[in-house]
Design a protein around this motif. Structure first.
Motif, PDB file in Angstrom:
ATOM      1  N   ALA A 146       0.833  -1.022  -0.028  1.00 53.88           N
ATOM      2  CA  ALA A 146       0.071   0.075  -0.099  1.00 53.88           C
ATOM      3  C   ALA A 146       0.858   1.183  -0.036  1.00 53.88           C
ATOM      4  O   ALA A 146       2.127   1.261   0.606  1.00 53.88           O
ATOM      5  N   ALA A 147       0.158   2.394  -0.658  1.00 50.14           N
ATOM      6  CA  ALA A 147       0.976   3.494  -0.698  1.00 50.14           C
ATOM      7  C   ALA A 147      -0.132   4.611  -0.707  1.00 50.14           C
ATOM      8  O   ALA A 147      -1.205   4.525  -0.848  1.00 50.14           O
ATOM      9  N   LEU A 148       0.369   5.652   0.094  1.00 54.52           N
ATOM     10  CA  LEU A 148      -0.733   6.811   0.145  1.00 54.52           C
ATOM     11  C   LEU A 148       0.087   8.033  -0.389  1.00 54.52           C
ATOM     12  O   LEU A 148       1.058   8.316  -0.063  1.00 54.52           O
ATOM     13  N   ILE A 149      -0.375   8.690  -1.201  1.00 50.74           N
ATOM     14  CA  ILE A 149       0.163   9.896  -2.047  1.00 50.74           C
ATOM     15  C   ILE A 149      -0.607  11.228  -1.609  1.00 50.74           C
ATOM     16  O   ILE A 149      -1.790  11.231  -1.689  1.00 50.74           O
ATOM     17  N   LEU A 150       0.289  12.080  -0.841  1.00 48.66           N
ATOM     18  CA  LEU A 150       0.001  13.266  -0.554  1.00 48.66           C
ATOM     19  C   LEU A 150       0.004  14.459  -1.611  1.00 48.66           C
ATOM     20  O   LEU A 150       1.241  14.482  -2.070  1.00 48.66           O
ATOM     21  N   MET A 151      -1.076  14.774  -1.857  1.00 51.23           N
ATOM     22  CA  MET A 151      -1.221  15.974  -3.174  1.00 51.23           C
ATOM     23  C   MET A 151      -1.756  17.242  -2.742  1.00 51.23           C
ATOM     24  O   MET A 151      -2.283  17.257  -1.768  1.00 51.23           O
ATOM     25  N   VAL A 152      -1.762  18.191  -3.643  1.00 52.39           N
ATOM     26  CA  VAL A 152      -2.235  19.270  -3.327  1.00 52.39           C
ATOM     27  C   VAL A 152      -2.074  19.875  -1.945  1.00 52.39           C
ATOM     28  O   VAL A 152      -0.831  20.099  -1.684  1.00 52.39           O
ATOM     29  N   ASP A 153      -3.126  20.105  -1.134  1.00 52.69           N
ATOM     30  CA  ASP A 153      -2.709  20.792   0.042  1.00 52.69           C
ATOM     31  C   ASP A 153      -2.192  19.728   1.109  1.00 52.69           C
ATOM     32  O   ASP A 153      -1.603  20.216   2.200  1.00 52.69           O
ATOM     33  N   ALA A 154      -2.477  18.620   0.989  1.00 50.30           N
ATOM     34  CA  ALA A 154      -1.886  17.209   1.690  1.00 50.30           C
ATOM     35  C   ALA A 154      -0.378  17.225   1.818  1.00 50.30           C
ATOM     36  O   ALA A 154       0.099  16.468   2.716  1.00 50.30           O
ATOM     37  N   VAL A 155       0.531  18.046   0.837  1.00 53.65           N
ATOM     38  CA  VAL A 155       1.524  17.939   1.278  1.00 53.65           C
ATOM     39  C   VAL A 155       2.164  18.661   2.403  1.00 53.65           C
ATOM     40  O   VAL A 155       3.157  18.404   2.814  1.00 53.65           O
ATOM     41  N   TYR A 156       1.246  19.373   2.969  1.00 57.20           N
ATOM     42  CA  TYR A 156       1.572  20.049   4.566  1.00 57.20           C
ATOM     43  C   TYR A 156       1.602  18.864   5.317  1.00 57.20           C
ATOM     44  O   TYR A 156       2.421  18.916   6.487  1.00 57.20           O
ATOM     45  N   LEU A 157       1.241  17.837   5.128  1.00 54.27           N
ATOM     46  CA  LEU A 157       1.036  16.702   6.087  1.00 54.27           C
ATOM     47  C   LEU A 157       2.392  15.779   6.097  1.00 54.27           C
ATOM     48  O   LEU A 157       2.761  15.069   6.921  1.00 54.27           O
ATOM     49  N   ALA A 158       3.146  16.162   5.045  1.00 52.58           N
ATOM     50  CA  ALA A 158       4.440  15.504   4.996  1.00 52.58           C
ATOM     51  C   ALA A 158       5.323  16.123   6.069  1.00 52.58           C
ATOM     52  O   ALA A 158       6.488  15.131   5.998  1.00 52.58           O
ATOM     53  N   LYS A 159       5.155  17.125   6.510  1.00 54.44           N
ATOM     54  CA  LYS A 159       6.029  17.603   7.590  1.00 54.44           C
ATOM     55  C   LYS A 159       5.991  16.769   8.993  1.00 54.44           C
ATOM     56  O   LYS A 159       4.873  16.562   9.421  1.00 54.44           O
ATOM     57  N   PRO A 160       7.124  16.528   9.635  1.00 60.09           N
ATOM     58  CA  PRO A 160       7.126  15.868  10.910  1.00 60.09           C
ATOM     59  C   PRO A 160       6.283  16.493  11.736  1.00 60.09           C
ATOM     60  O   PRO A 160       5.923  17.777  11.958  1.00 60.09           O
ATOM     61  N   ASN A 161       5.352  15.498  12.589  1.00 58.69           N
ATOM     62  CA  ASN A 161       4.483  15.852  13.618  1.00 58.69           C
ATOM     63  C   ASN A 161       3.361  16.791  13.185  1.00 58.69           C
ATOM     64  O   ASN A 161       2.512  17.193  13.802  1.00 58.69           O
ATOM     65  N   VAL A 177       4.919  11.878  -1.685  1.00 59.77           N
ATOM     66  CA  VAL A 177       4.526  13.359  -1.660  1.00 59.77           C
ATOM     67  C   VAL A 177       4.825  13.872  -3.249  1.00 59.77           C
ATOM     68  O   VAL A 177       5.987  13.571  -3.533  1.00 59.77           O
ATOM     69  N   CYS A 178       3.893  14.402  -3.712  1.00 61.00           N
ATOM     70  CA  CYS A 178       3.994  15.143  -4.934  1.00 61.00           C
ATOM     71  C   CYS A 178       4.846  16.496  -4.991  1.00 61.00           C
ATOM     72  O   CYS A 178       4.641  17.196  -4.175  1.00 61.00           O
ATOM     73  N   GLY A 179       5.928  16.153  -5.632  1.00 59.75           N
ATOM     74  CA  GLY A 179       6.906  17.202  -5.838  1.00 59.75           C
ATOM     75  C   GLY A 179       6.359  18.514  -6.311  1.00 59.75           C
ATOM     76  O   GLY A 179       6.863  19.558  -5.752  1.00 59.75           O
ATOM     77  N   ALA A 180       5.692  18.507  -7.296  1.00 58.68           N
ATOM     78  CA  ALA A 180       5.100  19.545  -8.115  1.00 58.68           C
ATOM     79  C   ALA A 180       4.112  20.215  -7.117  1.00 58.68           C
ATOM     80  O   ALA A 180       4.209  21.664  -6.876  1.00 58.68           O
ATOM     81  N   CYS A 181       3.449  19.572  -6.458  1.00 60.42           N
ATOM     82  CA  CYS A 181       2.735  20.231  -5.349  1.00 60.42           C
ATOM     83  C   CYS A 181       3.312  20.753  -4.325  1.00 60.42           C
ATOM     84  O   CYS A 181       3.051  21.931  -3.626  1.00 60.42           O
ATOM     85  N   MET A 182       4.335  20.390  -3.927  1.00 63.15           N
ATOM     86  CA  MET A 182       5.378  20.601  -2.717  1.00 63.15           C
ATOM     87  C   MET A 182       6.123  22.157  -3.335  1.00 63.15           C
ATOM     88  O   MET A 182       5.854  23.108  -2.505  1.00 63.15           O
ATOM     89  N   GLN A 183       6.104  22.188  -4.306  1.00 63.35           N
ATOM     90  CA  GLN A 183       7.044  23.366  -5.035  1.00 63.35           C
ATOM     91  C   GLN A 183       5.863  24.466  -5.115  1.00 63.35           C
ATOM     92  O   GLN A 183       6.093  25.599  -4.821  1.00 63.35           O
ATOM     93  N   HIS A 184       4.558  24.072  -5.615  1.00 64.89           N
ATOM     94  CA  HIS A 184       3.537  25.017  -5.768  1.00 64.89           C
ATOM     95  C   HIS A 184       2.877  25.733  -4.344  1.00 64.89           C
ATOM     96  O   HIS A 184       2.895  26.790  -3.904  1.00 64.89           O
ATOM     97  N   ASN A 185       3.277  24.865  -3.298  1.00 71.81           N
ATOM     98  CA  ASN A 185       2.610  25.291  -1.940  1.00 71.81           C
ATOM     99  C   ASN A 185       3.938  25.742  -1.177  1.00 71.81           C
ATOM    100  O   ASN A 185       3.768  26.024   0.037  1.00 71.81           O
TER     101      ASN A 185
END
Length: 124
Positions: free
Chosen positions: A38-53, A83-91
């Protein structure tokens, strides 16, 4: 290129929608429990959830586990958080800001994973 996986979940919301976060991690963990990869992809605003804690305090209550606990169980059991790299850059989220256990992927990777998965769930 990211490996293929049986189950792909995509999450688009940040902590403004704790229900979607919780369901995304719950379903991804359930896929692992059933013996699937299983994989979970963080896209759009969910990239903020990639930050620790970032999931600390995200708890919608019973019968669901707190999101931070779900994340730890998911990763411990072999789940991938991507984590979507383009979404990270955008945000404006830098690679140095994300959890080192997570992998940054491209749009091509997203398409390949979704098309190669046995099943998927998009929480948009």
């Amino acid at each position: 290129m990211v490996n293929t996986t049986d189950y792909v979940g995509t999450l688009f919301d940040d902590t403004s929608n704790p229900n979607k976060i919780t369901v995304a991690y719950t379903m991804a963990f359930k896929a692992l429990e059933k013996g699937h990869s299983a994989a979970l992809i963080l896209m759009v605003d969910a990239v903020y959830l990639a930050k620790p804690n970032s999931l600390d305090g995200v708890d919608i209550g019973a019968p669901f586990e707190p999101a931070a606990k779900l994340l730890e169980a998911f990763v411990e059991k072999g789940g991938q958080v991507l984590v979507c790299g383009a979404c990270m850059q955008h945000n404006g989220v830098a690679e140095s800001e994300i959890d080192p256990r997570f992998t940054i992927i491209s749009a091509d990777d997203v398409i390949d994973m979704v098309m190669g998965a046995k099943g998927s769930l998009q929480l948009t």
